[in-house]
Design an enzyme around this catalytic site. Structure first.
Site, PDB file in Angstrom:
ATOM      1  NE  ARG A  46      -2.869   0.408   3.348  1.00  0.00           N
ATOM      2  CZ  ARG A  46      -2.124   0.645   4.441  1.00  0.00           C
ATOM      3  NH1 ARG A  46      -1.410   1.743   4.540  1.00  0.00           N
ATOM      4  NH2 ARG A  46      -2.103  -0.229   5.432  1.00  0.00           N
ATOM      5  CE1 TYR A  89     -17.721  10.491 -15.986  1.00  0.00           C
ATOM      6  CE2 TYR A  89     -16.444  10.513 -13.962  1.00  0.00           C
ATOM      7  CZ  TYR A  89     -17.279   9.857 -14.857  1.00  0.00           C
ATOM      8  OH  TYR A  89     -17.648   8.557 -14.597  1.00  0.00           O
ATOM      9  CG  ASP A  93      -9.861  15.563 -15.227  1.00  0.00           C
ATOM     10  OD1 ASP A  93      -9.145  14.941 -16.044  1.00  0.00           O
ATOM     11  OD2 ASP A  93     -10.897  15.093 -14.731  1.00  0.00           O
ATOM     12  CE  LYS A 116     -12.592   7.282 -19.016  1.00  0.00           C
ATOM     13  NZ  LYS A 116     -12.484   7.599 -17.646  1.00  0.00           N
TER      14      LYS A 116
HETATM   15  O1  P1T Z   1     -13.517   6.508 -14.365  1.00  0.00           O
HETATM   16  P1  P1T Z   1     -12.343   7.011 -13.577  1.00  0.00           P
HETATM   17  O2  P1T Z   1     -11.049   6.397 -13.952  1.00  0.00           O
HETATM   18  O3  P1T Z   1     -12.606   7.003 -12.100  1.00  0.00           O
HETATM   19  O4  P1T Z   1     -12.162   8.546 -13.990  1.00  0.00           O
HETATM   20  C1  P1T Z   1     -13.106   9.536 -13.727  1.00  0.00           C
HETATM   21  C2  P1T Z   1     -12.991  10.662 -14.714  1.00  0.00           C
HETATM   22  C3  P1T Z   1     -12.354  11.826 -14.339  1.00  0.00           C
HETATM   23  N1  P1T Z   1     -12.203  12.870 -15.186  1.00  0.00           N
HETATM   24  C4  P1T Z   1     -12.684  12.804 -16.440  1.00  0.00           C
HETATM   25  C5  P1T Z   1     -12.511  13.973 -17.348  1.00  0.00           C
HETATM   26  C6  P1T Z   1     -13.334  11.660 -16.892  1.00  0.00           C
HETATM   27  O5  P1T Z   1     -13.784  11.640 -18.152  1.00  0.00           O
HETATM   28  C7  P1T Z   1     -13.508  10.563 -16.008  1.00  0.00           C
HETATM   29  C8  P1T Z   1     -14.223   9.327 -16.420  1.00  0.00           C
HETATM   30  N2  P1T Z   1     -15.058   9.513 -17.523  1.00  0.00           N
HETATM   31  C9  P1T Z   1     -15.834   8.565 -18.113  1.00  0.00           C
HETATM   32  C10 P1T Z   1     -15.959   7.316 -17.647  1.00  0.00           C
HETATM   33  C11 P1T Z   1     -16.557   9.011 -19.321  1.00  0.00           C
HETATM   34  O6  P1T Z   1     -17.060   8.182 -20.091  1.00  0.00           O
HETATM   35  O7  P1T Z   1     -16.634  10.232 -19.512  1.00  0.00           O
END
Ligand code: P1T
Length: 384
Positions: free
Chosen positions: A51, A103, A175, A200
């Site tokens: 961790r 988001y 972000d 992503k």
């Molecule tokens: O899904 P996660 O890895 O927890 O990430 C969240 C997140 C944060 N910031 C942005 C700009 C994002 O697009 C996302 C996740 N977005 C999607 C799952 C989507 O389809 O837009």
């Protein structure tokens, strides 16, 4: 030559990486272990418990820092876990100014979890960076920027926002999920924290959920590391390996994402079944000039409203797509289509969503790296 002087294409492959100490493995082994032998209490080879730190995760964290031009990287179990760690820096009574188009999951985390912890959130249209000034108070501790925004691909001038709050003990976090460091480097533009949903573009193959933070400041890195270890939302070694492997081709994937998105956006523009097309590469995009200045290209995302603001028509179109898969997420090699109002942004109340311009007829495309001709044929038959 120092590794920090490498060009981006070299950094994604070598940045922060050294051959493994045990056998010289070129890719870091997946250290699938929770703990490490100690010869005497506290005497160990730099790792005690996974961790706190794990060599595969450390390799990824070093890579993240390198590609974002930062000093410290931290890898989390998801993008939201990374955002959560940033919010844990705050105290009750602190205020956050966030972009109004963001988001849905970020909005949900802010509104449903951190509001009740006594944090106040203000949302504003940061396309005009000046809109931030009016909201700054002595309680403001964090500015949360998403650019390009999800899903409307608005562009926010990172440097202008950072300049507005410089010297005020306010952290600026960006972000960088939609752009990736191939397109934009927020730390170079004055941001304090870069955040990623590594699920992503960084991972790039839709096979892992992961998050990351990168910072320069020693004290800030120490606080975030404390939170990462104390809260424990770390990325596991196998997932760290997958993200690290994805990063090694980020530059070539991004080039093709951008090329294909430009072609798709050009096709959609002027199609009779399509109303507005959102893509920062269009000269008439409101912040096209800022995009040109702060990004190296315009990204792989394209959104559009169906003509007549027709919800049923938008649903019919996404159902008809064959090469684009109807799915949440983005940034993988395969093209995806989404309907933000009912999918990624469903957690935002309708009136708030509409106020930010996210209509029920909006379709969001994550343009993959297939043949652009096939993507356009697919859209043509679905729109037809
Ligand atoms: O899904 P996660 O890895 O927890 O990430 C969240 C997140 C944060 N910031 C942005 C700009 C994002 O697009 C996302 C996740 N977005 C999607 C799952 C989507 O389809 O837009």
């Amino acid at each position: 030559m120092k590794k920090s002087d490498f060009g981006f294409n070299t950094k994604v492959i070598h940045g922060g990486q050294t051959p493994d100490k045990a056998y010289g493995a070129v890719m870091p082994p997946i250290y699938q272990t929770s703990t490490y032998a100690q010869s005497s209490p506290g005497k160990h080879k730099g790792f005690e418990y996974s961790r706190s730190a794990n060599p595969t995760r450390s390799a990824l964290e070093n890579s993240l820092a390198s590609i974002e031009n930062g000093a410290y990287g931290l890898a989390f179990a998801s993008g939201l876990a990374a955002i959560d760690a940033v919010l844990k820096l705050l105290e009750p009574g602190d205020e956050v100014i966030a972009t109004n188009d963001l988001y849905g999951g970020s909005y949900r985390l802010f509104e449903r979890l951190y509001k009740k912890a006594g944090i106040k959130f203000h949302y504003t249209d940061m396309r005009d960076a000046g809109s931030v000034s009016a909201l700054v108070t002595t309680a403001t501790k964090l500015i949360w920027i998403e650019t390009p925004t999800n899903p409307l691909l608005n562009i926010i001038d990172i440097q202008a926002v950072a300049d507005l709050v410089r010297g005020k003990s306010i952290l600026v976090a960006v972000d960088n999920t939609f752009a990736s460091p191939f397109l934009q480097l927020p730390l170079n533009l004055g941001a304090d924290i870069v955040m990623h949903s590594a699920t992503k573009y960084l991972g790039g193959h839709s096979d892992v959920v992961a998050g990351g933070l990168v910072v320069n400041d020693d004290a800030l890195a120490g606080k975030l590391y404390f939170i990462q270890n104390a809260s424990g939302a770390i990325l596991g070694p196998s997932d760290s390996y997958l993200v690290l492997r994805g990063i090694k081709t980020l530059h070539v994937r991004m080039q093709r994402h951008c090329e294909n998105a430009a072609r798709v956006a050009g096709f959609l523009k002027g199609h009779p079944a399509v109303d507005v097309v959102y893509w920062p590469g269009f000269e008439e995009h409101p912040n096209h000039e800022i995009a040109k200045r702060q990004m190296t290209d315009f990204g792989g995302m394209v959104s559009f409203n169906v003509s007549g603001d027709n919800y049923e028509q938008a649903i019919a179109i996404v159902e008809k797509l064959k090469v684009f898969t109807l799915a949440e997420s983005l940034g993988g090699v395969e093209s995806l289509a989404g309907h933000p109002a009912s999918m990624t942004h469903a957690s935002i109340p309708k009136e708030v969503r509409l106020e930010s311009g996210i209509k029920d007829s909006l379709i969001r495309l994550s343009v993959g790296i297939e043949d652009s001709r096939d993507l356009i044929f697919d859209l043509e038959q679905a729109l037809g």
